[in-house]
Design a protein around this motif. Structure first.
Motif, PDB file in Angstrom:
ATOM      1  N   ALA A  55       0.814  -1.216   0.000  1.00  0.00           N
ATOM      2  CA  ALA A  55       0.000   0.000   0.000  1.00  0.00           C
ATOM      3  C   ALA A  55       0.850   1.269   0.000  1.00  0.00           C
ATOM      4  O   ALA A  55       0.631   2.161  -0.812  1.00  0.00           O
ATOM      5  CB  ALA A  55      -0.935   0.003   1.210  1.00  0.00           C
ATOM      6  N   ALA A  56       1.810   1.352   0.900  1.00  0.00           N
ATOM      7  CA  ALA A  56       2.583   2.586   1.068  1.00  0.00           C
ATOM      8  C   ALA A  56       3.647   2.771  -0.007  1.00  0.00           C
ATOM      9  O   ALA A  56       3.957   3.897  -0.381  1.00  0.00           O
ATOM     10  CB  ALA A  56       3.236   2.623   2.447  1.00  0.00           C
ATOM     11  N   GLY A  91      11.878   8.278   6.454  1.00  0.00           N
ATOM     12  CA  GLY A  91      11.594   8.895   5.164  1.00  0.00           C
ATOM     13  C   GLY A  91      11.397   7.899   4.033  1.00  0.00           C
ATOM     14  O   GLY A  91      11.433   8.261   2.862  1.00  0.00           O
ATOM     15  N   ILE A  92      11.158   6.626   4.373  1.00  0.00           N
ATOM     16  CA  ILE A  92      10.954   5.590   3.358  1.00  0.00           C
ATOM     17  C   ILE A  92       9.555   5.701   2.756  1.00  0.00           C
ATOM     18  O   ILE A  92       9.373   5.503   1.560  1.00  0.00           O
ATOM     19  CB  ILE A  92      11.178   4.184   3.965  1.00  0.00           C
ATOM     20  N   VAL A  93       8.573   5.997   3.600  1.00  0.00           N
ATOM     21  CA  VAL A  93       7.198   6.181   3.132  1.00  0.00           C
ATOM     22  C   VAL A  93       6.650   7.479   3.706  1.00  0.00           C
ATOM     23  O   VAL A  93       7.120   7.972   4.735  1.00  0.00           O
ATOM     24  CB  VAL A  93       6.264   5.006   3.530  1.00  0.00           C
ATOM     25  N   LEU A 104      -6.167   3.211   6.310  1.00  0.00           N
ATOM     26  CA  LEU A 104      -4.973   4.017   6.056  1.00  0.00           C
ATOM     27  C   LEU A 104      -4.972   4.324   4.565  1.00  0.00           C
ATOM     28  O   LEU A 104      -5.138   3.413   3.749  1.00  0.00           O
ATOM     29  CB  LEU A 104      -3.694   3.257   6.404  1.00  0.00           C
ATOM     30  N   GLN A 105      -4.791   5.604   4.197  1.00  0.00           N
ATOM     31  CA  GLN A 105      -4.748   5.992   2.790  1.00  0.00           C
ATOM     32  C   GLN A 105      -3.573   6.920   2.548  1.00  0.00           C
ATOM     33  O   GLN A 105      -3.276   7.777   3.384  1.00  0.00           O
ATOM     34  CB  GLN A 105      -6.022   6.730   2.380  1.00  0.00           C
ATOM     35  N   TRP A 106      -2.949   6.745   1.379  1.00  0.00           N
ATOM     36  CA  TRP A 106      -1.859   7.602   0.950  1.00  0.00           C
ATOM     37  C   TRP A 106      -2.318   8.405  -0.266  1.00  0.00           C
ATOM     38  O   TRP A 106      -3.161   7.927  -1.049  1.00  0.00           O
ATOM     39  CB  TRP A 106      -0.630   6.765   0.602  1.00  0.00           C
ATOM     40  N   PRO A 107      -1.777   9.597  -0.462  1.00  0.00           N
ATOM     41  CA  PRO A 107      -2.210  10.429  -1.597  1.00  0.00           C
ATOM     42  C   PRO A 107      -1.919   9.793  -2.958  1.00  0.00           C
ATOM     43  O   PRO A 107      -2.543  10.142  -3.948  1.00  0.00           O
ATOM     44  CB  PRO A 107      -1.432  11.736  -1.418  1.00  0.00           C
ATOM     45  N   THR A 108      -1.024   8.840  -2.998  1.00  0.00           N
ATOM     46  CA  THR A 108      -0.672   8.178  -4.251  1.00  0.00           C
ATOM     47  C   THR A 108      -1.669   7.094  -4.655  1.00  0.00           C
ATOM     48  O   THR A 108      -1.528   6.490  -5.714  1.00  0.00           O
ATOM     49  CB  THR A 108       0.723   7.556  -4.131  1.00  0.00           C
TER      50      THR A 108
END
Length: 192
Positions: A55-56, A91-93, A104-108
């Motif tokens: 996901a990330a 700083g990996i994700v 959990l949601q990421w902008p990508t």
């Protein structure tokens, strides 16, 4: 750095110890796997790492289903977060834009959703990766385990998704047992 080396490093950073060989095997698999396991073997933990990576880092949609709401939220809020914290700090994700008990949601576009085993929750969700945790215990109602497999089938076909099923045994009158028996040897793991 190779994928196994990266997974090993993330695991050590988050958990504080080396992953077992079978955990690295699960992380490296591209096809789905059926895992017949004992309790406290670290399978839910390693499936959480796989979910976070997909996901990330892979911008994939991940669905985690457990026997009840408490168990599914536990995987997302404890195990997944155990891996996310050090990855975010290093700083990996990126930090998720949505961080709630069940999502959990990421902008990508990557996301991890957590649901109890209820077909109406998962039907139509186009997941790239699905985890059925304690699948032999999807017993809240008769035939629930079969209904769950039917509910995710179209979504898996739609996006070419992968299902990892893991469970402690619960007799032979359930879909987990039937899937275990029908799965080719190379796509199943027995972890005593």
């Amino acid at each position: 750095m190779s994928k196994p080396a990266i997974y090993r490093e993330w695991f050590q950073t988050a958990i504080g110890k080396e992953p077992f060989d079978y955990q690295l095997d699960i992380l490296a698999r591209k096809a789905g796997v059926v895992i017949n396991k004992s309790r406290q073997t670290g399978i839910s933990t390693v499936l959480a790492l796989k979910a976070v990576a997909k996901a990330a880092l892979g911008d994939q949609k991940v669905l985690i289903c457990s026997k009840d709401q408490q168990a599914s939220i536990h995987i997302l809020n404890d195990y997944c977060q155990d891996f996310l914290r050090p990855m975010i700090a290093a700083g990996i994700v990126d930090k998720p834009t949505t961080d709630s008990k069940a999502l959990l949601q990421w902008p990508t576009g990557g996301e991890i959703r957590s649901f109890p085993a209820r077909p109406e929750h998962v039907r139509g969700y186009p997941a790239n990766y699905i985890i059925f945790d304690e699948a032999a215990h999807f017993t809240a109602e008769e035939g629930l385990d079969k209904k769950m497999l039917e509910a995710i089938g179209p979504a898996l076909a739609q996006v070419g998704g992968i299902l990892d099923m893991a469970s402690t045994p619960n007799g032979t009158a359930n879909e987990f047992y039937r899937v275990w028996e029908a799965t080719p040897e190379e796509n199943r793991l027995l972890i005593p």
